[in-house]
Structure formats: structure tokens, C-alpha cells
Design an enzyme around this catalytic site. Sequence first.
Site, PDB file in Angstrom:
ATOM      1  N   ASN B  70       0.813  -1.218   0.000  1.00 41.98           N
ATOM      2  CA  ASN B  70       0.000   0.000   0.000  1.00 41.98           C
ATOM      3  C   ASN B  70       0.834   1.251   0.000  1.00 41.98           C
ATOM      4  O   ASN B  70       1.924   1.288   0.549  1.00 41.98           O
ATOM      5  CB  ASN B  70      -0.973  -0.002   1.191  1.00 41.98           C
ATOM      6  CG  ASN B  70      -0.411   0.696   2.423  1.00 41.98           C
ATOM      7  OD1 ASN B  70      -0.428   1.926   2.538  1.00 41.98           O
ATOM      8  ND2 ASN B  70       0.133  -0.087   3.336  1.00 41.98           N
ATOM      9  N   ALA B  71       0.304   2.263  -0.663  1.00 45.37           N
ATOM     10  CA  ALA B  71       0.895   3.600  -0.588  1.00 45.37           C
ATOM     11  C   ALA B  71      -0.266   4.563  -0.386  1.00 45.37           C
ATOM     12  O   ALA B  71      -0.547   5.416  -1.221  1.00 45.37           O
ATOM     13  CB  ALA B  71       1.667   3.929  -1.853  1.00 45.37           C
ATOM     14  N   ASN B 126       3.294   6.964  15.276  1.00 46.43           N
ATOM     15  CA  ASN B 126       3.708   6.340  14.023  1.00 46.43           C
ATOM     16  C   ASN B 126       5.042   6.957  13.622  1.00 46.43           C
ATOM     17  O   ASN B 126       5.090   8.061  13.093  1.00 46.43           O
ATOM     18  CB  ASN B 126       2.635   6.549  12.955  1.00 46.43           C
ATOM     19  CG  ASN B 126       3.016   5.910  11.631  1.00 46.43           C
ATOM     20  OD1 ASN B 126       4.125   5.400  11.468  1.00 46.43           O
ATOM     21  ND2 ASN B 126       2.102   5.950  10.672  1.00 46.43           N
ATOM     22  N   CYS B 129       6.164   5.194   8.935  1.00 46.47           N
ATOM     23  CA  CYS B 129       5.515   5.053   7.630  1.00 46.47           C
ATOM     24  C   CYS B 129       6.584   5.091   6.546  1.00 46.47           C
ATOM     25  O   CYS B 129       7.361   6.035   6.481  1.00 46.47           O
ATOM     26  CB  CYS B 129       4.485   6.153   7.393  1.00 46.47           C
ATOM     27  SG  CYS B 129       3.662   5.950   5.806  1.00 46.47           S
ATOM     28  N   GLY B 216       1.418  -8.109   5.580  1.00 47.82           N
ATOM     29  CA  GLY B 216       0.875  -9.452   5.362  1.00 47.82           C
ATOM     30  C   GLY B 216       1.918 -10.547   5.551  1.00 47.82           C
ATOM     31  O   GLY B 216       2.981 -10.329   6.116  1.00 47.82           O
TER      32      GLY B 216
HETATM   33  C1  LIG Z   1      -3.874  -0.157   3.944  1.00 45.62           C
HETATM   34  C2  LIG Z   1      -2.905  -0.008   5.084  1.00 45.62           C
HETATM   35  C3  LIG Z   1      -2.821   1.224   5.731  1.00 45.62           C
HETATM   36  C4  LIG Z   1      -1.944   1.398   6.809  1.00 45.62           C
HETATM   37  N1  LIG Z   1      -1.904   2.606   7.442  1.00 45.62           N
HETATM   38  C5  LIG Z   1      -1.130   2.762   8.550  1.00 45.62           C
HETATM   39  C6  LIG Z   1      -1.165   3.975   9.306  1.00 45.62           C
HETATM   40  O1  LIG Z   1      -1.890   4.926   8.989  1.00 45.62           O
HETATM   41  N2  LIG Z   1      -0.372   4.054  10.389  1.00 45.62           N
HETATM   42  C7  LIG Z   1       0.442   3.037  10.814  1.00 45.62           C
HETATM   43  O2  LIG Z   1       1.119   3.166  11.831  1.00 45.62           O
HETATM   44  N3  LIG Z   1       0.475   1.863  10.133  1.00 45.62           N
HETATM   45  C8  LIG Z   1      -0.281   1.711   9.012  1.00 45.62           C
HETATM   46  N4  LIG Z   1      -0.261   0.502   8.333  1.00 45.62           N
HETATM   47  C9  LIG Z   1       0.592  -0.593   8.823  1.00 45.62           C
HETATM   48  C10 LIG Z   1      -0.193  -1.557   9.716  1.00 45.62           C
HETATM   49  O3  LIG Z   1      -0.688  -0.906  10.862  1.00 45.62           O
HETATM   50  C11 LIG Z   1       0.683  -2.743  10.156  1.00 45.62           C
HETATM   51  O4  LIG Z   1       1.778  -2.274  10.914  1.00 45.62           O
HETATM   52  C12 LIG Z   1       1.230  -3.538   8.984  1.00 45.62           C
HETATM   53  O5  LIG Z   1       0.274  -3.599   7.953  1.00 45.62           O
HETATM   54  C13 LIG Z   1       1.639  -4.957   9.370  1.00 45.62           C
HETATM   55  O6  LIG Z   1       0.547  -5.719   9.844  1.00 45.62           O
HETATM   56  P1  LIG Z   1      -0.324  -6.721   8.902  1.00 45.62           P
HETATM   57  O7  LIG Z   1       0.661  -7.596   8.186  1.00 45.62           O
HETATM   58  O8  LIG Z   1      -1.213  -7.432   9.857  1.00 45.62           O
HETATM   59  O9  LIG Z   1      -1.062  -5.850   7.958  1.00 45.62           O
HETATM   60  C14 LIG Z   1      -1.115   0.317   7.236  1.00 45.62           C
HETATM   61  C15 LIG Z   1      -1.201  -0.916   6.575  1.00 45.62           C
HETATM   62  C16 LIG Z   1      -2.083  -1.097   5.508  1.00 45.62           C
HETATM   63  C17 LIG Z   1      -2.147  -2.434   4.819  1.00 45.62           C
END
Ligand SMILES: Cc1cc2nc3c(=O)[nH]c(=O)nc-3n(C[C@H](O)[C@H](O)[C@H](O)COP(=O)(O)O)c2cc1C
Lengths: 256, 304
Positions: B70-71, B126, B129, B216
Site C-alpha cells: 500500500n501507498a 507512528n 511510515c 501481510g
Molecule cells: C492499507 C494499510 C494502511 C496502513 N496505514 C497505517 C497507518 O496509517 N499508520 C500506521 O502506523 N500503520 C499503518 N499501516 C501498517 C499496519 O498498521 C501494520 O503495521 C502492517 O500492515 C503490518 O501488519 P499486517 O501484516 O497485519 O497488515 C497500514 C497498513 C495497511 C495495509
Amino acid sequence: MDIVTVTGVFNETKNIKTIRFKWAGRSKPGQFAMVWIPEVDEVPMSISFSGEESGITVLDVGEATWALHNLKPGDRIGIKGPLGKGFSITGKDILAVGGGSGTAALALAVESAIAKGKKVRCALGAKTSGELLFKKRFTDMGADVRVATDDGSEGHHGFVTQLAEKLIAKKKPDLIIACGPERMLAALTEVAAQHKIGIQCSLERYMKCGIGLCGSCQCGRYTVCADGPVFTGGQLAEMADFGKWKRDPSGRKMHC
Amino acid sequence: MAELRTRIAGLEMENPTMLASGILGQTGESLFRIVREGGAGAVVTKSIGLEPREGHGSPCLLELDNGILNAMGLPNPGIDSFGEEMAVALKAGAPVIGSIFSDSPSNFAALARKMEGYGAAAVELNLSCPHAEKFGLDTGSDPAKVAEIVSAVKSAVKMPVFAKLSPMVPDITAIALAAEDAGCDAIVAINTMRAMKIDIDIGKPVLRNKVGGLSGRAIKPVGVRAVYEIAGRVKVPVIGAGGVYTGRDAVEYLMAGASAVQIGSAVRERGIGAFGIVSAEIAEFMKENKYKSLNEIIGLARGK
Ligand SMILES: Cc1cc2nc3c(=O)[nH]c(=O)nc-3n(C[C@H](O)[C@H](O)[C@H](O)COP(=O)(O)O)c2cc1C
Ligand SMILES: Cc1cc2nc3c(=O)[nH]c(=O)nc-3n(C[C@H](O)[C@H](O)[C@H](O)COP(=O)(O)OP(=O)(O)OC[C@H]3O[C@@H](n4cnc5c(N)ncnc54)[C@H](O)[C@@H]3O)c2cc1C
Ligand code: FES
């Protein structure tokens, strides 16, 4: 994402075109796709034609839709889909109500309902006669098509919701399916509730991911991309945002 | 069922699963639903900044074979309009953790104060990012800057302060220790990792921003390693994130030393019910293996 080749671009009205492409996505009526135009944008579009050559039907409103209108056979675009939950057609007598380009979202539902032997009446609305979408297509399929125009140039002079009320008064349908401007849908759900007719509406919200993760398309407690875009009257009644609020790309609330 | 109730940095949770920041966390009603219908023990909001931000253009999210790229670019409505969302989220009854991002210690402090005013149970910084200029890794990879931000926030609020770290640094323990020394109450690891997808038929990167963050399954081993390293050095609780899809994934993080896990990408496959499902799977694993409490599992792989 599937990269697909455009096979044809067809004029539907003066500002709406259908783009056909090689993609057998097996879409159910009411589902949509996220359409990637390389180096331009990715936008949600209802799937309006299915089969070997699927299609989307696009009203030109800005940069991405203009780029879609200017595609040529042989060009390649990306398709993520089919996405979301579509219509679930029950009953024998269906009333399909479409406003403007929203009619695109109803196309596969009308097609499949007729194929299943149901009686389908369509109420289509547009600003003016030349902008009515799929009047001929739905008539050729075997639907009973009535139209309404804001300027009175064809059919009922006024809102398509008024036309729908007339058709309901003539004979009460088993189910109403609808897509169009949200205020039109809000008015129609009230009509449906008064007459105790089941209704399913396809909603639009600003979409980014299309798969229920980013939250940009949130409407009430639902995501429109994954829980919808088609919602039942019962679900719509739970959504305080329906007909009133949508969100801009930053997530701020704004009036529908 | 095994006891899953837990307490992290003072936050009482029904189970050790939390919603990760940025997944459906932008509105009060969705946060409410993730607690009530989804079964999350706590929820973290979308990262919120001082001003409204639209984020990057589309395509901004892709599903890859082993994860999600994602971006989004930190889209958010701005802190001033987030109070009404918090008010709705809080009605669900679980702790709501406010995630914030900024480019300076004083702005982080200002955001944290507002989140505390809105009723957040804790604030998550955060610092990680990977695809928004100025707002992530620039600060999050420098222990001195991290310490400065954590101190500024700690002196501005009474609630617990969590620091969310990126794995894309040579030594994640150095960052975690800097955050702990500055007073932070828990470490969250990991955020996404910089990555790219090129479509070879089109011959171009697919994301409009070209580069995004990978989450993921693909990043789970990185997350587990990061938690293992951090938990060996800090005393504050560690919250694991990255590729948790099942109870077994969660247990792996717990055994590495995490006290809880965050779940994001798995919502795509398992729906918003992911939290309740993963919790039930943790309980089942505990029952099968005769563990009575989470504490028996936490840090097990490290020999405590
Ligand atoms: C669509 C999306 C948006 C995200 N937005 C943020 C965010 O705004 N702030 C943040 O700290 N992490 C953000 N993340 C990271 C997630 O909080 C998490 O740290 C990361 O996706 C790893 O966990 P997962 O594998 O269960 O997704 C985002 C991840 C995704 C997929
Ligand atoms: C589920 C769904 C199905 C849709 N089906 C159709 C269809 O079949 N035919 C059709 O013509 N249009 C459809 N739309 C609307 C279409 O997505 C927008 O008109 C298009 O994105 C506009 O892009 P643009 O760059 O041309 O215009 P812009 O100048 O970028 O925007 C014009 C307006 O379009 C809307 N819009 C822009 N980007 C998005 C986005 N990512 N998501 C949602 N809305 C956006 C906004 O309201 C904006 O004010 C659908 C929308 C949704 C959500
Ligand atoms: S567009 Fe991302 S959740 Fe619907």
C-alpha cells in the site's frame, strides 16, 4: 490485477461511452471493478457487460473518465475484480430504477432477471432525452422501459422517482433495484417503505483500495466496497449517513 | 476456554488482538464495529495528523501473492474533526488507541494532547511510515529524534505512549531502547516495509506513488525477528504486528516475546471477524497444548 486489452469503445449518449475489453471475469449483477489506466488513475466502475468481452459504461466527469473515453482498441488497462456484493434478485416482478450513469450498475441485473423469466419494468431518468442510458438495450432485452427527463424532452417531465411511483401505483413490484444520485435513492427507499416493497440500492463512495481495508468508502458501519455496493432497504435504514453524508478523499464528512 | 484477558501498559483487553492502524480505522462507526462484531481486544485508529490530508493517488493498494502493498500516503481528516469519530468508537467499550504522525516533537505533543482529550486509552506514535515523505522513517530511524519525540509526548499527556517502529533500520533494538529510555510505555513492531510492484505487461510500477509498504504474510518472519530482538532488551511490553492471520501466527509472536498482536492485512481474507477468530484459535492452541495462561507462552521461545 488482470491486464486486459480494449476491444472497442462505443458511444452510448453524448457524454457516456462503453469500453469493452477481453476479460471473462464472471461478474455477478451489481459488482464492480477497480479500473487502472496506467499513468493516470485507478477508479471504481460498475461492470455493465459480462462474458468473454466484459465492459464498463463511463460518464465523462474528470481526468480518469476522460482517459477511459479516449482509449483505443488494443490499449491495455488493469482490472481488479469483480469486487463487492451485487444484487440478489428475488420475486417475479422487478422494477429497476436508474438515474443518469447509475443505470450502468443495473444492466447485468436487468439482463439476468429477464433471462430467468422475470418480468422487468425499467424507469430511467436523465437531464434530457439524449442522455438516457440503455433505453434501447433494455427494451431489446425485453424489459418494459419508461423514461423521465428533467427538461421534459422525453417521457415523464420530472424526477424518475415520480415515474417510479406511477409504475408502482399501476402494479406493485416484488422488488425494486436502483442506482443513481443518492438523494434519488433516499427518496425511493421511502417510497418503497411506504408501499412495503423490498428495495436494493447500489451506492457510490470515494474508493481507494476497493477491498475493504482502507476505510475510505465507509458509510455508516459498512464499507461500500466490500459490504456493498448494493445494500438492502434494511441496511440503508441503519445508515445515518445514507442520503446525507459522504466523505472526501481525506475522510472528512461532506454533504451528499 | 483459556483465559485470554490481558493488561498491557495499563490497558484492559478482553483478548490480545488489536486492530492495526490504517485498516478501517478512520471512522468511529467502523472502529465500533471492529470491537463489537469483530471481537478486537483494542483498536488503533488510522494515523491522524494536524491537517486534513488526501494521501497519494491511485492505485494505492495492491494484493500480491504473499501480502499487501500500500501507498495510502497517510490520508486522514485532521485531528480537529476526529473527536466525533472517537466519541462513537469509545462507546464500544474497548480501549481506543489514537495513532498520530507528525514531523516535529511539538506537533506530536499537540496531537497527543488532543487524542487524550478525546478519550484515547493510549497514543501510538507512528514513527515508521515508509512511503510518506518527512512523516515516517526520517525520524523513526534516528534514536535521538525518537527519544526527543517520545519525551515531548510523555510530558504532554498522562496516558500511556506506544512507539511504533519500522524494521528497516540496521538495529531496531537501538531505536526501541531510545524510546524506552525516553519513557515510552510499549513498543509496537512492525510497520510495513518499502517495496515495489512493476507490471511487466505495462512496463511500469503499478502504485501511483511507485513505492509503497509491504504487509501481510511476506513480512511475518521479519516481524517475529524484530519482536524477538526487542523483547530481549526492553522491559516495557512489546506488541507484535506483521502477517498475523491465524491463532498460530499470533502464538508465534507471543513466543517471540510479544504481549499482544495487531492485525491488519488479514481483514481482507478473514473479514472484520478476524479478531474473534484469531482469539478463538489462540485459546484452542492453548487448550490442546495445556497452557493455562498467556504468560506461559509470552517469551517462551526465548527461554524467558
Ligand atoms: C492499507 C494499510 C494502511 C496502513 N496505514 C497505517 C497507518 O496509517 N499508520 C500506521 O502506523 N500503520 C499503518 N499501516 C501498517 C499496519 O498498521 C501494520 O503495521 C502492517 O500492515 C503490518 O501488519 P499486517 O501484516 O497485519 O497488515 C497500514 C497498513 C495497511 C495495509
Ligand atoms: C462502486 C462504484 C461504481 C461506479 N460505477 C460507475 C459507472 O458504472 N459509470 C460511471 O461513469 N461512473 C461510475 N462510478 C463513479 C466513478 O468512479 C467516478 O466518476 C470516477 O472515479 C471519476 O474520476 P475522474 O478522474 O474522471 O473524475 P474526478 O475529477 O477525479 O472526480 C469527479 C468526481 O468523481 C468522483 N470520484 C473520483 N474519484 C473517485 C473514486 N476513486 N471513487 C469514487 N468516486 C470518485 C468524486 O465524486 C468526484 O467528485 C462508480 C463509483 C463507484 C464507487
Ligand atoms: S475503498 Fe478501501 S475500504 Fe472501501
